[in-house]
Design a protein around this motif. Structure first.
Motif, short mmCIF file in Angstrom:
data_model
loop_
_atom_site.label_atom_id
_atom_site.label_comp_id
_atom_site.label_asym_id
_atom_site.label_seq_id
_atom_site.Cartn_x
_atom_site.Cartn_y
_atom_site.Cartn_z
N TYR A 63 -25.81 -15.41 -18.84
CA TYR A 63 -26.00 -14.09 -19.44
C TYR A 63 -25.62 -13.02 -18.44
N LEU A 64 -24.98 -11.98 -18.92
CA LEU A 64 -24.70 -10.80 -18.12
C LEU A 64 -25.74 -9.76 -18.50
N VAL A 65 -26.55 -9.34 -17.54
CA VAL A 65 -27.61 -8.36 -17.76
C VAL A 65 -27.29 -7.13 -16.93
N ALA A 66 -27.31 -5.97 -17.57
CA ALA A 66 -27.03 -4.72 -16.86
C ALA A 66 -28.14 -3.71 -17.14
N PHE A 67 -28.61 -3.09 -16.07
CA PHE A 67 -29.53 -1.96 -16.17
C PHE A 67 -28.72 -0.74 -15.78
N THR A 68 -28.66 0.24 -16.66
CA THR A 68 -27.72 1.35 -16.48
C THR A 68 -28.37 2.71 -16.31
N GLY A 69 -29.68 2.80 -16.39
CA GLY A 69 -30.38 4.07 -16.21
C GLY A 69 -31.40 3.94 -15.11
N MET A 70 -30.94 3.63 -13.90
CA MET A 70 -31.82 3.26 -12.81
C MET A 70 -32.74 4.39 -12.35
N SER A 71 -34.01 3.99 -12.14
CA SER A 71 -35.00 4.93 -11.60
C SER A 71 -35.83 4.29 -10.52
N ALA A 72 -35.48 3.10 -10.06
CA ALA A 72 -36.27 2.44 -9.03
C ALA A 72 -35.40 1.56 -8.16
N ASP A 73 -35.90 1.26 -6.99
CA ASP A 73 -35.22 0.30 -6.15
C ASP A 73 -36.17 -0.85 -5.83
N SER A 74 -35.69 -1.82 -5.10
CA SER A 74 -36.51 -2.99 -4.83
C SER A 74 -37.68 -2.69 -3.90
N GLN A 75 -37.72 -1.50 -3.30
CA GLN A 75 -38.87 -1.11 -2.50
C GLN A 75 -39.90 -0.38 -3.35
N GLY A 76 -39.60 -0.18 -4.62
CA GLY A 76 -40.58 0.38 -5.54
C GLY A 76 -40.77 1.88 -5.43
N ASP A 77 -39.80 2.60 -4.83
CA ASP A 77 -40.03 4.05 -4.71
C ASP A 77 -39.76 4.77 -6.02
N HIS A 78 -39.12 4.14 -6.97
CA HIS A 78 -38.92 4.66 -8.32
C HIS A 78 -38.31 6.06 -8.34
N ASP A 79 -37.62 6.43 -7.28
CA ASP A 79 -36.94 7.72 -7.25
C ASP A 79 -35.46 7.49 -7.52
N TRP A 80 -34.89 8.26 -8.44
CA TRP A 80 -33.48 8.11 -8.77
C TRP A 80 -32.63 8.58 -7.60
N GLU A 81 -31.58 7.83 -7.31
CA GLU A 81 -30.60 8.28 -6.32
C GLU A 81 -29.23 7.77 -6.74
N THR A 82 -28.20 8.51 -6.36
CA THR A 82 -26.85 8.22 -6.84
C THR A 82 -26.27 6.94 -6.26
N THR A 83 -26.82 6.37 -5.21
CA THR A 83 -26.25 5.15 -4.64
C THR A 83 -26.56 3.92 -5.47
N ARG A 84 -27.45 4.02 -6.43
CA ARG A 84 -27.76 2.87 -7.28
C ARG A 84 -28.03 3.32 -8.71
N THR A 85 -26.98 3.72 -9.39
CA THR A 85 -27.14 4.20 -10.75
C THR A 85 -27.04 3.09 -11.77
N ALA A 86 -26.66 1.87 -11.35
CA ALA A 86 -26.59 0.73 -12.27
C ALA A 86 -26.62 -0.56 -11.46
N TYR A 87 -27.17 -1.59 -12.07
CA TYR A 87 -27.15 -2.94 -11.51
C TYR A 87 -26.66 -3.88 -12.60
N ALA A 88 -25.99 -4.95 -12.20
CA ALA A 88 -25.58 -5.99 -13.14
C ALA A 88 -25.76 -7.34 -12.47
N TRP A 89 -26.22 -8.32 -13.25
CA TRP A 89 -26.45 -9.68 -12.75
C TRP A 89 -25.89 -10.67 -13.74
N GLU A 90 -25.41 -11.79 -13.23
CA GLU A 90 -25.12 -12.95 -14.08
C GLU A 90 -26.25 -13.93 -13.82
N ILE A 91 -26.94 -14.31 -14.88
CA ILE A 91 -28.07 -15.23 -14.74
C ILE A 91 -27.82 -16.48 -15.56
#
Length: 184
Positions: free
Chosen positions: A152-180
């Motif tokens: 499966y290809l899963v994409a999150f396109t409205g990012m508001s968090a990072d893996s550190q949990g700060d949940h602050d939007w920033e332009t360096t990570r506006t989308a993630y995609a994974w193949e699972i």
């Protein structure tokens, strides 16, 4: 269905259309011939005679997007989580998003989680507090597709968090995609 509340529409494999409402936390299966609602799956609307219920509370989706029905009847859903209890527009500390595969048992009127994918923690194998504090939060949107290789290809396109949990939007990570893999 009020068109203002529709977040996705897809064609199902059983002469049906799947209509999703993010604001109403609901998926409807509608007969393609126009004869009406076949069933509804909702974490918000009052049950009807055609309601499919979640097998348990942890399986409920909140702010669903991009629902697809597989040939075997299973549902693939992006659960943005924006209306999840404890998740609020200006307080996103308890927000997380996931892709979820549900097995729909129309005879028993239940939807059970077959697998789910959240990042970086896996819902079900990690504590809810870890997931809610640290997992990626996709505020709105996203998609999931079954690939020809069974993954499966899963994409999150409205990012508001990072893996550190700060949940602050920033332009360096506006989308993630994974193949699972097919197990999530």
């Amino acid at each position: 269905v009020d068109y203002h509340h529709v977040s996705s529409i897809s064609v199902g494999p059983f002469d049906n259309l799947l209509v999703t409402s993010r604001e109403l936390n609901t998926v409807w299966s509608l007969a393609h011939n126009g004869s009406g609602v076949q069933w509804q799956l909702s974490s918000q609307l009052s049950p009807t005679s055609r309601t499919i219920s979640f097998a348990d509370d942890a399986g409920e989706f909140f702010s669903p997007h991009d629902v697809k029905q597989m040939a075997n009847g299973n549902l693939l859903v992006i659960d943005d989580g924006a209306s999840r209890p404890g998740c609020y527009e200006l307080v996103t500390a308890n927000c997380f998003s996931r892709a979820v595969m549900y097995e729909i048992d129309e005879a028993a009127s239940t939807a059970s989680v077959l697998w789910q994918f959240a990042y970086p923690f896996d819902v079900g194998t990690s504590t809810w507090s870890d997931v809610m504090a640290d997992d990626v939060y996709n505020a709105c949107g996203g998609s999931a597709e079954k690939l020809p290789n069974g993954h499966y290809l899963v994409a999150f396109t409205g990012m508001s968090a990072d893996s550190q949990g700060d949940h602050d939007w920033e332009t360096t990570r506006t989308a993630y995609a994974w193949e699972i893999d097919a197990d999530g």
